[in-house]
Design a protein around this motif. Structure first.
Motif, PDB file in Angstrom:
ATOM      1  N   UNK A 273      84.797 -19.946  24.829  1.00 45.89           N
ATOM      2  CA  UNK A 273      85.967 -19.080  24.917  1.00 45.89           C
ATOM      3  C   UNK A 273      85.563 -17.624  25.128  1.00 45.89           C
ATOM      4  N   UNK A 274      86.446 -16.896  25.766  1.00 46.24           N
ATOM      5  CA  UNK A 274      86.201 -15.477  26.009  1.00 46.24           C
ATOM      6  C   UNK A 274      86.365 -14.704  24.702  1.00 46.24           C
ATOM      7  N   UNK A 275      85.772 -13.515  24.668  1.00 48.27           N
ATOM      8  CA  UNK A 275      85.896 -12.665  23.486  1.00 48.27           C
ATOM      9  C   UNK A 275      85.728 -11.220  23.930  1.00 48.27           C
ATOM     10  N   UNK A 276      86.124 -10.270  23.103  1.00 45.06           N
ATOM     11  CA  UNK A 276      86.072  -8.857  23.506  1.00 45.06           C
ATOM     12  C   UNK A 276      84.667  -8.371  23.875  1.00 45.06           C
TER      13      UNK A 276
ATOM     14  N   UNK B 164      87.587 -27.588  23.460  1.00 43.25           N
ATOM     15  CA  UNK B 164      88.435 -28.116  24.526  1.00 43.25           C
ATOM     16  C   UNK B 164      87.679 -27.981  25.850  1.00 43.25           C
ATOM     17  N   UNK B 165      88.217 -28.559  26.890  1.00 42.58           N
ATOM     18  CA  UNK B 165      87.559 -28.510  28.194  1.00 42.58           C
ATOM     19  C   UNK B 165      87.339 -27.104  28.706  1.00 42.58           C
ATOM     20  N   UNK B 166      88.204 -26.161  28.338  1.00 41.30           N
ATOM     21  CA  UNK B 166      88.046 -24.787  28.813  1.00 41.30           C
ATOM     22  C   UNK B 166      87.241 -23.920  27.849  1.00 41.30           C
ATOM     23  N   UNK B 167      86.621 -24.551  26.843  1.00 41.97           N
ATOM     24  CA  UNK B 167      85.722 -23.829  25.964  1.00 41.97           C
ATOM     25  C   UNK B 167      86.332 -23.262  24.699  1.00 41.97           C
TER      26      UNK B 167
END
Length: 171
Positions: free
Chosen positions: A28-31, A131-134
């Motif tokens: 997942x993205x993060x700041x 999840x599939x999108x990380x």
């Protein structure tokens, strides 16, 4: 509320070794990732700006004599996420982790578990689900000796082949 101990509790209880296997190319993205993507680097001289409770947990474990190792299996060419992880791994190293990288094409003959995980003292495994999108999808704690052994053995196979962080060049 989950009955599975948090990472800080598991690492605080650890006495000999903790190993972490990561196998995803995107999380997942993060700041901090987004700042890096926008050209902002880490000010390594300003420890307070990048040192997190996680790093302190690792540093405390290492100070107690725990060996903490992380291996990452990555596809090449690497994703931007992995390129960022390689850049920010300096924080893991400064906390006392040993980190290695294994290009995915060099792991073709290895039988690996399907999820990222931590093994603590060869007795507990914290399995991570994404999840599939990380995005984070949960965790579970495994203490069955057979399943712990499988994950420890898989990690050791990866570790043996993997390239130390300071020798691995992201491609």
């Amino acid at each position: 509320m989950s009955s599975i101990p948090e990472f800080a509790e598991l690492i605080a209880d650890c006495r000999r070794s903790a190993v972490h296997l990561e196998m995803r190319d995107v999380y997942f993205s993060n700041p901090r990732l987004e700042a890096w993507q926008n050209g902002q680097g880490v000010d390594w001289d300003d420890r307070a700006s990048w040192w997190r409770p996680y790093h302190q947990n690792i540093a405390d474990a290492v100070a107690r004599g725990v060996t903490v190792r992380r291996a990452r299996i990555v596809s090449e060419p690497v994703t931007d996420y992995i390129r960022w992880e390689h850049y920010q791994t300096r924080a893991n190293l400064e906390a006392g982790e040993l980190v290695r990288w294994l290009p995915r094409h060099q792991a073709v003959d290895l039988l690996l578990p399907t999820n990222d995980y931590w093994v603590f003292d060869d007795r507990k495994v914290r399995v991570h689900h994404f999840s599939g999108d990380g995005h984070w999808a949960g965790k579970e704690l495994v203490s069955d000796p057979h399943l712990v052994g499988i994950r420890q053995a898989a990690f050791e196979q990866v570790w043996e082949r993997a390239i130390p962080h300071d020798e691995y060049e992201v491609k």
